[in-house]
Design a protein around this motif. Structure first.
Motif, PDB file in Angstrom:
ATOM      1  N   ASP A   1     -46.777  53.838 -25.494  1.00  0.00           N
ATOM      2  CA  ASP A   1     -45.736  52.823 -25.636  1.00  0.00           C
ATOM      3  C   ASP A   1     -45.693  52.292 -27.074  1.00  0.00           C
ATOM      4  O   ASP A   1     -46.446  52.735 -27.940  1.00  0.00           O
ATOM      5  CB  ASP A   1     -45.912  51.711 -24.599  1.00  0.00           C
ATOM      6  N   ILE A   2     -44.817  51.326 -27.311  1.00  0.00           N
ATOM      7  CA  ILE A   2     -44.623  50.885 -28.704  1.00  0.00           C
ATOM      8  C   ILE A   2     -45.819  50.095 -29.241  1.00  0.00           C
ATOM      9  O   ILE A   2     -45.948  49.914 -30.445  1.00  0.00           O
ATOM     10  CB  ILE A   2     -43.339  50.042 -28.857  1.00  0.00           C
ATOM     11  N   SER A   3     -46.719  49.658 -28.370  1.00  0.00           N
ATOM     12  CA  SER A   3     -47.917  48.959 -28.837  1.00  0.00           C
ATOM     13  C   SER A   3     -49.037  49.935 -29.170  1.00  0.00           C
ATOM     14  O   SER A   3     -50.094  49.534 -29.661  1.00  0.00           O
ATOM     15  CB  SER A   3     -48.402  47.970 -27.772  1.00  0.00           C
ATOM     16  N   GLY A   4     -48.802  51.221 -28.860  1.00  0.00           N
ATOM     17  CA  GLY A   4     -49.824  52.226 -29.099  1.00  0.00           C
ATOM     18  C   GLY A   4     -50.692  52.511 -27.893  1.00  0.00           C
ATOM     19  O   GLY A   4     -51.586  53.347 -27.941  1.00  0.00           O
ATOM     20  N   GLN A   5     -50.403  51.836 -26.768  1.00  0.00           N
ATOM     21  CA  GLN A   5     -51.183  52.033 -25.548  1.00  0.00           C
ATOM     22  C   GLN A   5     -50.753  53.327 -24.847  1.00  0.00           C
ATOM     23  O   GLN A   5     -49.572  53.574 -24.652  1.00  0.00           O
ATOM     24  CB  GLN A   5     -50.965  50.845 -24.598  1.00  0.00           C
ATOM     25  N   PHE A   6     -51.737  54.125 -24.461  1.00  0.00           N
ATOM     26  CA  PHE A   6     -51.454  55.339 -23.689  1.00  0.00           C
ATOM     27  C   PHE A   6     -51.421  55.005 -22.195  1.00  0.00           C
ATOM     28  O   PHE A   6     -52.131  54.106 -21.732  1.00  0.00           O
ATOM     29  CB  PHE A   6     -52.528  56.394 -23.948  1.00  0.00           C
ATOM     30  N   TYR A   7     -50.627  55.748 -21.460  1.00  0.00           N
ATOM     31  CA  TYR A   7     -50.519  55.508 -20.019  1.00  0.00           C
ATOM     32  C   TYR A   7     -50.188  56.802 -19.284  1.00  0.00           C
ATOM     33  O   TYR A   7     -49.673  57.761 -19.876  1.00  0.00           O
ATOM     34  CB  TYR A   7     -49.454  54.445 -19.726  1.00  0.00           C
ATOM     35  N   VAL A   8     -50.480  56.795 -17.991  1.00  0.00           N
ATOM     36  CA  VAL A   8     -50.080  57.904 -17.120  1.00  0.00           C
ATOM     37  C   VAL A   8     -49.619  57.329 -15.784  1.00  0.00           C
ATOM     38  O   VAL A   8     -49.953  56.186 -15.433  1.00  0.00           O
ATOM     39  CB  VAL A   8     -51.236  58.904 -16.862  1.00  0.00           C
ATOM     40  N   SER A   9     -48.852  58.120 -15.063  1.00  0.00           N
ATOM     41  CA  SER A   9     -48.435  57.722 -13.721  1.00  0.00           C
ATOM     42  C   SER A   9     -48.119  58.972 -12.906  1.00  0.00           C
ATOM     43  O   SER A   9     -47.571  59.949 -13.430  1.00  0.00           O
ATOM     44  CB  SER A   9     -47.194  56.835 -13.776  1.00  0.00           C
ATOM     45  N   THR A  10     -48.479  58.927 -11.646  1.00  0.00           N
ATOM     46  CA  THR A  10     -48.100  59.967 -10.693  1.00  0.00           C
ATOM     47  C   THR A  10     -47.117  59.353  -9.707  1.00  0.00           C
ATOM     48  O   THR A  10     -47.349  58.262  -9.185  1.00  0.00           O
ATOM     49  CB  THR A  10     -49.332  60.505  -9.934  1.00  0.00           C
ATOM     50  N   ILE A  11     -46.009  60.043  -9.492  1.00  0.00           N
ATOM     51  CA  ILE A  11     -44.946  59.500  -8.648  1.00  0.00           C
ATOM     52  C   ILE A  11     -44.819  60.351  -7.385  1.00  0.00           C
ATOM     53  O   ILE A  11     -44.673  61.568  -7.467  1.00  0.00           O
ATOM     54  CB  ILE A  11     -43.608  59.466  -9.420  1.00  0.00           C
ATOM     55  N   ASP A  12     -44.883  59.689  -6.241  1.00  0.00           N
ATOM     56  CA  ASP A  12     -44.816  60.386  -4.951  1.00  0.00           C
ATOM     57  C   ASP A  12     -43.417  60.265  -4.355  1.00  0.00           C
ATOM     58  O   ASP A  12     -42.714  59.271  -4.566  1.00  0.00           O
ATOM     59  CB  ASP A  12     -45.828  59.802  -3.975  1.00  0.00           C
ATOM     60  N   TYR A  13     -43.077  61.258  -3.546  1.00  0.00           N
ATOM     61  CA  TYR A  13     -41.801  61.255  -2.835  1.00  0.00           C
ATOM     62  C   TYR A  13     -42.068  61.607  -1.377  1.00  0.00           C
ATOM     63  O   TYR A  13     -42.341  62.771  -1.077  1.00  0.00           O
ATOM     64  CB  TYR A  13     -40.828  62.267  -3.453  1.00  0.00           C
ATOM     65  N   PRO A  14     -42.015  60.635  -0.489  1.00  0.00           N
ATOM     66  CA  PRO A  14     -42.209  60.938   0.927  1.00  0.00           C
ATOM     67  C   PRO A  14     -41.206  61.985   1.404  1.00  0.00           C
ATOM     68  O   PRO A  14     -40.104  62.102   0.845  1.00  0.00           O
ATOM     69  CB  PRO A  14     -41.969  59.593   1.610  1.00  0.00           C
ATOM     70  N   ALA A  15     -41.578  62.707   2.445  1.00  0.00           N
ATOM     71  CA  ALA A  15     -40.741  63.816   2.913  1.00  0.00           C
ATOM     72  C   ALA A  15     -39.318  63.365   3.229  1.00  0.00           C
ATOM     73  O   ALA A  15     -38.354  64.037   2.915  1.00  0.00           O
ATOM     74  CB  ALA A  15     -41.371  64.456   4.143  1.00  0.00           C
TER      75      ALA A  15
END
Lengths: 138, 137
Positions: A110-124
């Motif tokens: 992000d613009i502050s220099g912080q790294f991030y990750v996310s996993t996004i689920d999709y129910p059936a």
């Protein structure tokens, strides 16, 4: 340096910093393309200060989806060695997609220099509708 | 398939349209048009809207308006017109249908940047309009 000049310079500095800090803000990024099944997909990803806050789109099954991902901060760059596919003002992110072209993983800085990750689920079957238009949530 | 609303168009016009659609052997083209901008004094910084056109006729739309309201898959219900709804105004959507014919459309937004008026001319030269697009209809 006179007090008046010092005051002017300090004020100018605050204005410049404020304008720079608000530069990224909210950025909506549209993307679309062709599906392997002959249909077409689109998505609008909303980034706030370089962090994905919400994504809405039409998948390759013809279904509308919307997700608010939870982002985990991480200590190192999760995109290292790969080319980001979302780039904004002072931030970048790499998104990975499933067969229906929905974002299932995203990582970035992000613009502050912080790294991030996310996993996004999709129910059936999340009841978000199919080919036929559905009433909105206005 | 008749994409237009029943009961709001004259039957001769509907018949003409049915013939035109029946004579179209090509698969319909789908195009997404994206509109966006900033909000002044709304609940969000920016608004956006995606409108799906099939062969130049709007069928549904999704987006975020300046009140911060998301709308999804809102149906567009065009009716046939005998006169050009654009009436000289510049379109803000153009494309080419399956037969290679150009189509044009104009989308108007209200004060919250929610699309309320969509009209145009499809690739067959037919005029259409939905001037009361509403997520609640």
């Amino acid at each position: 340096m006179s007090n008046i000049l010092r005051t002017i310079l300090v004020t100018l500095g605050i204005v410049l910093v404020a304008s720079g800090a608000s530069h990224a803000g909210t950025e909506n990024i549209f993307a679309s393309g062709d599906c392997a099944n002959g249909k077409k997909w689109w998505s609008v990803s909303t980034f706030h200060d370089g962090r994905l806050t919400v994504v809405m789109g039409l998948d390759c099954d013809g279904k509308i989806y919307m997700r608010y991902p939870y982002l985990d901060n991480v200590p190192s760059d999760p995109t290292a060695g790969e080319t980001p596919n979302y780039v904004g003002s002072g931030w970048y992110a790499l998104a990975r997609y499933d067969d229906l072209h929905r974002i299932v993983w995203i990582g970035g800085k992000d613009i502050s220099g912080q790294f991030y990750v996310s996993t996004i689920d999709y129910p059936a079957d999340d009841g978000s509708g199919g080919d036929e238009p559905q009433p909105g949530v206005r | 398939m008749n994409r237009f609303m029943k009961g709001t168009a004259s039957w001769p016009a509907v018949a003409v349209w049915a013939l035109l659609l029946a004579g179209s052997a090509q698969a319909a083209t789908t195009e997404f048009k994206y509109y966006n901008g900033t909000c002044n004094g709304g609940n969000v910084d920016a608004w956006w809207c995606v409108i799906e056109f099939k062969d130049g006729v709007a069928v549904r739309m999704s987006g975020l308006d300046c009140r911060g309201h998301y709308y999804q898959n809102v149906p567009v219900k065009p009716r046939i017109l005998t006169t050009d709804p654009l009436d000289g105004e510049q379109p803000n959507a153009t494309g080419v249908d399956a037969g290679g014919n150009e189509w044009i459309a104009l989308v108007r937004f209200d004060e919250n940047n929610y699309p309320t008026w969509i009209g145009g001319r499809d690739g067959n030269g037919a005029y259409w309009l939905d001037d009361a697009v509403n997520a609640l209809q």
